[in-house]
Design a protein around this motif. Structure first.
Motif, mmCIF file in Angstrom:
data_model
loop_
_atom_site.group_PDB
_atom_site.id
_atom_site.type_symbol
_atom_site.label_atom_id
_atom_site.label_comp_id
_atom_site.label_asym_id
_atom_site.label_seq_id
_atom_site.Cartn_x
_atom_site.Cartn_y
_atom_site.Cartn_z
ATOM 1 N N UNK A 109 0.834 -1.210 0.000
ATOM 2 C CA UNK A 109 0.000 0.000 0.000
ATOM 3 C C UNK A 109 0.866 1.256 0.000
ATOM 4 N N UNK A 110 1.925 1.265 0.765
ATOM 5 C CA UNK A 110 2.800 2.437 0.831
ATOM 6 C C UNK A 110 3.468 2.725 -0.513
ATOM 7 N N UNK A 111 3.991 1.694 -1.175
ATOM 8 C CA UNK A 111 4.695 1.938 -2.440
ATOM 9 C C UNK A 111 3.719 2.218 -3.576
ATOM 10 N N UNK A 112 2.446 1.781 -3.436
ATOM 11 C CA UNK A 112 1.477 2.030 -4.498
ATOM 12 C C UNK A 112 1.073 3.494 -4.572
ATOM 13 N N UNK A 113 1.463 4.281 -3.579
ATOM 14 C CA UNK A 113 1.184 5.719 -3.612
ATOM 15 C C UNK A 113 2.043 6.437 -4.645
ATOM 16 N N UNK A 114 3.114 5.782 -5.107
ATOM 17 C CA UNK A 114 4.009 6.385 -6.097
ATOM 18 C C UNK A 114 3.769 5.772 -7.472
ATOM 19 N N UNK A 115 3.979 6.584 -8.516
ATOM 20 C CA UNK A 115 3.847 6.073 -9.881
ATOM 21 C C UNK A 115 4.823 4.932 -10.126
ATOM 22 N N UNK A 116 6.039 5.040 -9.570
ATOM 23 C CA UNK A 116 7.036 3.979 -9.733
ATOM 24 C C UNK A 116 6.559 2.681 -9.090
ATOM 25 N N UNK A 117 5.904 2.807 -7.936
ATOM 26 C CA UNK A 117 5.388 1.612 -7.270
ATOM 27 C C UNK A 117 4.258 0.969 -8.034
ATOM 28 N N UNK A 118 3.349 1.792 -8.578
ATOM 29 C CA UNK A 118 2.234 1.239 -9.360
ATOM 30 C C UNK A 118 2.736 0.551 -10.629
ATOM 31 N N UNK A 119 3.775 1.106 -11.234
ATOM 32 C CA UNK A 119 4.339 0.480 -12.425
ATOM 33 C C UNK A 119 4.937 -0.890 -12.078
ATOM 34 N N UNK A 120 5.635 -0.954 -10.925
ATOM 35 C CA UNK A 120 6.221 -2.224 -10.500
ATOM 36 C C UNK A 120 5.132 -3.255 -10.199
ATOM 37 N N UNK A 121 4.025 -2.823 -9.585
ATOM 38 C CA UNK A 121 2.910 -3.731 -9.300
ATOM 39 C C UNK A 121 2.291 -4.228 -10.608
ATOM 40 N N UNK A 122 2.140 -3.316 -11.576
ATOM 41 C CA UNK A 122 1.563 -3.677 -12.865
ATOM 42 C C UNK A 122 2.429 -4.684 -13.612
ATOM 43 N N UNK A 123 3.739 -4.549 -13.478
ATOM 44 C CA UNK A 123 4.658 -5.419 -14.205
ATOM 45 C C UNK A 123 4.840 -6.789 -13.553
ATOM 46 N N UNK A 124 4.429 -6.918 -12.284
ATOM 47 C CA UNK A 124 4.572 -8.202 -11.586
ATOM 48 C C UNK A 124 3.223 -8.911 -11.574
#
Length: 442
Positions: free
Chosen positions: A318-333
């Motif tokens: 949840x914490x990293x999903x607040x950043x665009x970089x985190x959402x991109x990493x979630x999308x790619x995994x």
């Protein structure tokens, strides 16, 4: 004339199952079996991952002092010693004839506060002269009782003396582990946290971080857990957090331990530590670059991960999903969103809301088609309905679930509006009313 040695019967409860000697420092594994500390440490550090007495696999190799048994053994020792002195003064003495008898054990007496005061004073005066035995004695004293920890914490210069050891160049890992063990034992005592924070960022104490890093890399499982707890305490202070964020090696080692170690207690402790760090954008970006999303996906996907460790992993996502970089990493995994979804019915309300907020932000707020597709293929609508029907969940949880269901159904309809199987694929929702208000869970 030389007196014969007095033999007495030793209660079997007081014997270590490994060495069969009377235990000097009894500690209990998660299986409930108690061993002498030195014996079980040697067993675990030799690569074993089972309980020697029961042969059960160990989900955690951590152990805790068995203080009640420690007291009973000491009472028995002193009582036996008194009987021994009285008996050897008589005209005759018993002989070691019966089975189950053993010579009176020569165990050390209860450590006196005067001895601890002298040891701490010596460490403060000459930290280079302090040896492993002295530190282990102080640690054993502190682990014995709350009163002992309070006494040690209140000793003049006790915290300062321990920190001086951590800044010594070229110190043995075993000594550093004992020093960190002592700090961890007294961490919650009144004033200790403030004293550590006041000292640790002074120029002459900054080498403490090098020692903590060394223990995280080369120490035992227990010392890694203790080091992580100390780092979490340091990270609770805003100024300290910024300074640690500048030390890339600390974050790198913690993520590496999450990636390579499987002990759940260590995983839980490190995640708590990283959550304390993850307040600033810069630290979250560092963690994303270190591959934290991939690691969190693995932790959440592992069926052996239970309870607090899973909930902390959800909070970290949840914490990293607040950043665009985190959402991109979630999308790619491809595993991440599915792992979050599968955990929703198995965690408490706060963690459930954080996990749903991740999925909601990816699918509803940022309209990530890859994540929507992964959730749909993972029977997402049915699972979200189960979460919606859970008793005790709040309004926010239910509304986010409904928004997600609505978004997933709409995506399917747009992809194949003529498909007659879409309703059955998603739990028979063809006639489900999905009118909701727009939700922003942040």
């Amino acid at each position: 004339m030389v007196r014969e040695e007095l033999y007495i019967t030793v209660p079997s409860l007081f014997r270590c199952p490994i060495s069969l000697d009377v235990m000097k420092s009894p500690v209990s594994l998660c299986t409930g079996v108690t061993y002498d500390r030195s014996s079980i440490q040697h067993w675990l550090e030799s690569g074993h991952d089972t309980c020697p007495a029961t042969n059960q696999p160990l989900p955690s190799k951590d152990f805790v002092p068995n203080l009640t048994l420690h007291r009973l053994i000491n009472l028995w020792i002193h009582s036996s010693a008194s009987s021994s002195r009285a008996a050897t003064g008589a005209s005759s003495s018993p002989s070691p004839s019966s089975s189950g008898s053993t010579p009176l054990p020569l165990l050390p007496p209860v450590i006196l506060t005067s001895e601890i005061r002298q040891l701490v004073s010596g460490i403060a005066r000459e930290p280079h002269a302090a040896g492993l035995d002295g530190f282990e004695k102080v640690a054993e004293f502190a682990s014995y009782s709350e009163e002992n920890r309070r006494f040690l914490a209140n000793l003049h210069d006790s915290v300062e003396a321990i920190l001086r050891v951590l800044v010594r160049e070229g110190e043995r890992v075993e000594v550093l582990e004992s020093a960190l063990w002592i700090l961890d034992l007294i961490l919650l005592e009144n004033g200790v946290r403030e004293r550590i924070l006041r000292l640790i960022f002074r120029t002459d104490y900054e080498r403490c971080f090098d020692s903590i890093l060394l223990v995280l890399r080369k120490g035992t499982l227990r010392s890694k857990i203790q080091s992580s707890r100390i780092l979490e305490m340091i990270a609770s202070n805003p100024d300290s957090r910024r300074t640690i964020g500048e030390k890339d090696a600390i974050l790198s080692v913690l993520v590496h331990l999450l990636r390579t170690e499987t002990d759940e207690t260590l995983t839980e402790t490190i995640l708590s530590c990283l959550i304390s760090f993850s307040v600033t954008r810069s630290i979250k970006v560092q963690l994303i670059q270190l591959g934290i999303v991939f690691v969190l996906s693995r932790i959440l996907s592992d069926p052996k991960t239970t309870g607090p460790a899973a909930e902390r992993a959800l909070k970290m996502v949840h914490l990293v999903s607040a950043l665009a970089e985190g959402r991109e990493a979630i999308s790619e995994d491809p595993r991440c969103a599915l792992a979050v979804l599968d955990r929703l019915v198995k965690v408490r309300a706060a963690a459930k809301e954080e996990g749903l907020a991740v999925l909601w932000s990816m699918c509803c707020a940022y309209r990530d088609e890859r994540v929507k597709e992964m959730i749909a293929k993972g029977n997402g609508v049915t699972k979200l309905l189960v979460v919606m029907q859970s008793e005790g969940d709040g309004v926010v949880v239910k509304k986010m679930c409904m928004e997600l269901v609505k978004k997933l159904r709409r995506g399917v309809a747009m992809a194949d509006p003529s498909s007659s199987s879409s309703s059955s694929r998603y739990g028979g929702l063809g006639s489900l009313e999905t009118k909701t208000t727009h939700i922003r869970p942040y």
